[in-house]
Each structure stands twice: as structure tokens, then as C-alpha cells.
Design an enzyme around this catalytic site. Structure first.
Site, PDB file in Angstrom:
ATOM      1  N   PRO A   2       0.812  -1.210   0.000  1.00 13.60           N
ATOM      2  CG  PRO A   2      -0.722  -1.520   1.698  1.00 13.60           C
ATOM      3  CD  PRO A   2       0.631  -1.958   1.234  1.00 13.60           C
ATOM      4  CD  GLU A   3       3.238   2.921  -4.263  1.00  9.75           C
ATOM      5  OE1 GLU A   3       3.339   4.099  -4.648  1.00  9.75           O
ATOM      6  OE2 GLU A   3       3.580   1.960  -4.960  1.00  9.75           O
ATOM      7  CE  LYS A  61       4.933   5.037   0.672  1.00 14.52           C
ATOM      8  NZ  LYS A  61       6.161   4.374   0.231  1.00 14.52           N
ATOM      9  CG  HIS A 101      -1.240 -14.739   6.659  1.00  8.45           C
ATOM     10  ND1 HIS A 101      -1.752 -15.497   5.631  1.00  8.45           N
ATOM     11  CD2 HIS A 101      -0.007 -15.246   6.916  1.00  8.45           C
ATOM     12  CE1 HIS A 101      -0.866 -16.406   5.269  1.00  8.45           C
ATOM     13  NE2 HIS A 101       0.195 -16.283   6.034  1.00  8.45           N
ATOM     14  NE  ARG A 126       7.004 -10.007   1.750  1.00 13.10           N
ATOM     15  CZ  ARG A 126       7.734  -9.288   0.881  1.00 13.10           C
ATOM     16  NH1 ARG A 126       7.164  -8.726  -0.159  1.00 13.10           N
ATOM     17  NH2 ARG A 126       9.014  -9.131   1.081  1.00 13.10           N
ATOM     18  NE  ARG A 278      11.475  -0.846  -3.361  1.00 13.42           N
ATOM     19  CZ  ARG A 278      10.344  -0.372  -2.849  1.00 13.42           C
ATOM     20  NH1 ARG A 278      10.347   0.782  -2.238  1.00 13.42           N
ATOM     21  NH2 ARG A 278       9.238  -1.047  -2.960  1.00 13.42           N
TER      22      ARG A 278
END
Length: 309
Positions: A2-3, A61, A101, A126, A278
DNA sequence: CGTTCAACCTGGGCGC
DNA sequence: TGCGCCCAGGTTGAAC
């Protein structure tokens, strides 16, 4: 993942929890990893149960939940629960993709009108996300002006020029620096620079003055458009809105994830390179470095006349 | 000052 | 089928 647009969409999806009273909070399977949850789960629970959600705001964010408890606020200052989704975190008011999760379950007391959410979840596959309970000082340390520049939805050319004009860094890397501008991530950095016609490898200090105005204008417009489309969802088990719908802005991506595709503006191939570990996607035909000849068909007037020496 | 690398994690995809 | 490797929307700290 998410940005800014995704986190802003999550925030909007949490409107229904504002005003609700917290009945319980649990942190199943949150790791003992340092910094992933602070203070200890039991301490957070003890301190926030009984509080009311006064507001849900976004800082860059992060989602920040403001907690209030009547007169205690005046006496002790406010209390904030700051949640940083990092790569795969989601804020949900409906059932999660997997139970496995789920990292936080906040239950609310009954009440409220209509179909109010029964609970608020933080789901994170994650597990790189973080949850922190903070006082006013702590919030400032985590996402105050020292850590975050102007928000991407309101940043202006002078903000960017002041912070980045003299930098030797590549402009794409600099746009990911949250102290320069808050909220831009890897997807939107690529899309912003494509729409500006600027090569992501351009050193900031080589950009002409008017480039910062253009970058800021495009940043505000693009991020606002992405919010209007409820963010970008790529692949399975990806970003979802708080009620588990996919975003739609991925359809508007012109370069991110399009390595080898034909550029929508010039027909040339989109390239993928690596900057600061990146992936960076861009169109070498449309995106030029300053001082290296005419800009591509997408843009005029960005190329500096000054030689690069 | 700026860059590079490793870490933190899970899981999908791909080549062999 | 299975294994090993690469990749992913983010951030941080150490080393050079």
C-alpha cells in the site's frame, strides 16, 4: 504494497468505526520481532479497551487511529494506534482472505446505527507491518515532520525544490524518500515520472527549476486520481479495500509492471532497471534526462539547455 | 552525502 | 513433481 492511494482508500473504508467503543483487542500470531508491535500485545490491550475511536487519519502510508476516553484525554493527552501496512498489510472490516495472517482483531461494543462493522482487522500475509501504541510525543517521533515531508496529495513545487533541488540522488530514488514527500511508493514514483516525461535516473540537481513544479502538479493529480479509483490491486492476495474489493487504478498504469510492452505514447518498449535495490519501470523514448536533447513526444520544455558537464 | 547490502517475512512463478 | 532461485506495493540500520 500500500502506497498513499491504497492507505487513503483503507482509511475511507474505516469511517464506520469512528465513534465506536473498543470492547476487545487481540493480536494473534504477531511475531516477537522487535518493532513489529509496541508495546507488548497485552499492554496495548489493557490500555485501549474501553476507549472510543475518535478518528481514523492517515499519515503518509500509515493508518493512525485516535483513541479518546472522556476526561482522560485532557489529563493525559491523546493516545494513538499507528498501523503501518508495509508490503502486504490490509485494514479490513469484513472477513479476511485467510485466518492465518490476521495480526489484530479489534472488537466493538454493540450499538451505532445501521450496518456498523462488528470488528476491525489488520491482516498481513508477510508480516512486515507494524502496530504501535503511541502518545503525542511518540506519534511525532514516528511520523512527525522529521520523518515525513508534505503529503503527496498537497505537495507543491516549492516543497520539492526546497528539499531535493541540490540532491545528487536519482529523482526516482528521491521521490521514495518519505522525508521529501510522504506517500509515494514504487508504483506511483514510476507513474509520476512517466507522466512528467522525466528519466528516473536524472540526478535531482540537474533538473531545471520548473521540473519541480511539474512533478508536484502531476503527483497531486495522479495520487488523487488513484484514490478516486480506490488504489491499485496487482495479482492475487494483493491490496483490497476495507470491505475486500479490488482497486481499479492498475488499469491506468503506463509503465509499472509493463516491462517489454509498447509505450502507450511512443510505441517503444518499456524498460525495467534497478535503482536502490528496487525495480524501476520507464519509457526511454518519452522520459529524458535534462541536457540530453529534445524531450519525447509526451513532453516539451523539460529538457535543460545546460550541458551535463 | 550517497549507495549497497542484509534483514525482516510469506508465497507465487519459473527454469531445470 | 520437486527443488532452488527470483521476485514482490516498505523500511531500517550498518558498512563502505
Amino acid at each position: 504494497m500500500p502506497e498513499l492511494p491504497e492507505v487513503e482508500t483503507m482509511r475511507r473504508g474505516l469511517a464506520g468505526v469512528v465513534g465506536r467503543r473498543i470492547a476487545s483487542v487481540e493480536f494473534p500470531r504477531s511475531r516477537v520481532r522487535p518493532l513489529s508491535i509496541e508495546p507488548a500485545a497485552a499492554t496495548i490491550a489493557r490500555r485501549i479497551v474501553g476507549h472510543t475511536v475518535a478518528a481514523v487519519v492517515r499519515r503518509g502510508k500509515r493508518i493512525v487511529i485516535e483513541l479518546a476516553r472522556g476526561e482522560a484525554v485532557a489529563r493525559c493527552g491523546r493516545l494513538w494506534l499507528a498501523i503501518e501496512p508495509r508490503m502486504t498489510g490490509l485494514m479490513l472490516v469484513v472477513d479476511p482472505p485467510t485466518e492465518e495472517h490476521v495480526r489484530m482483531v479489534m472488537g466493538f461494543t454493540k450499538g451505532g446505527r445501521g450496518a456498523q462493522p462488528q470488528r476491525l482487522l489488520f491482516w498481513d500475509r508477510r508480516g512486515l507491518g507494524t502496530i504501535r501504541l503511541l502518545d503525542d510525543r511518540g506519534l511525532d517521533a514516528v511520523c512527525g515532520p522529521h520523518k515525513h515531508g508534505p503529503d503527496g496529495l498537497v505537495v507543491n513545487g516549492a516543497d520539492l525544490a526546497d528539499r531535493l533541488r541540490a540532491s545528487r540522488r536519482a529523482v526516482k530514488v528521491a521521490l521514495l524518500d518519505q522525508r521529501a514527500v510522504a506517500g509515494i511508493g514504487n508504483i506511483y514514483a514510476a507513474e509520476i515520472l512517466f507522466r512528467c516525461g522525466i528519466d528516473p535516473r536524472s540526478p535531482c540537481r540537474r533538473l531545471p527549476r520548473d521540473a519541480w513544479e511539474r512533478i508536484a502538479d502531476v503527483t497531486r493529480a495522479l495520487l488523487a486520481e488513484a484514490v478516486a479509483h480506490e488504489g491499485s490491486s496487482i495479482g492475487d492476495e494483493t491490496y483490497r479495500t476495507a470491505d475486500n474489493r479490488v482497486g481499479r487504478f492498475q488499469r491506468q498504469h503506463r509503465v509499472y509492471g509493463h516491462e517489454g510492452d509498447a509505450c502507450t505514447a511512443c510505441g517503444g518498449a518499456i524498460l525495467r532497471i534497478v535503482q536502490a535495490q528496487r525495480a524501476t519501470f520507464f519509457c526511454p523514448g518519452c522520459q529524458r534526462r535534462p541536457g540530453r536533447g529534445a524531450a519525447g513526444s509526451a513532453r516539451r520544455g523539460l529538457a535543460s539547455r545546460r550541458p551535463t558537464t
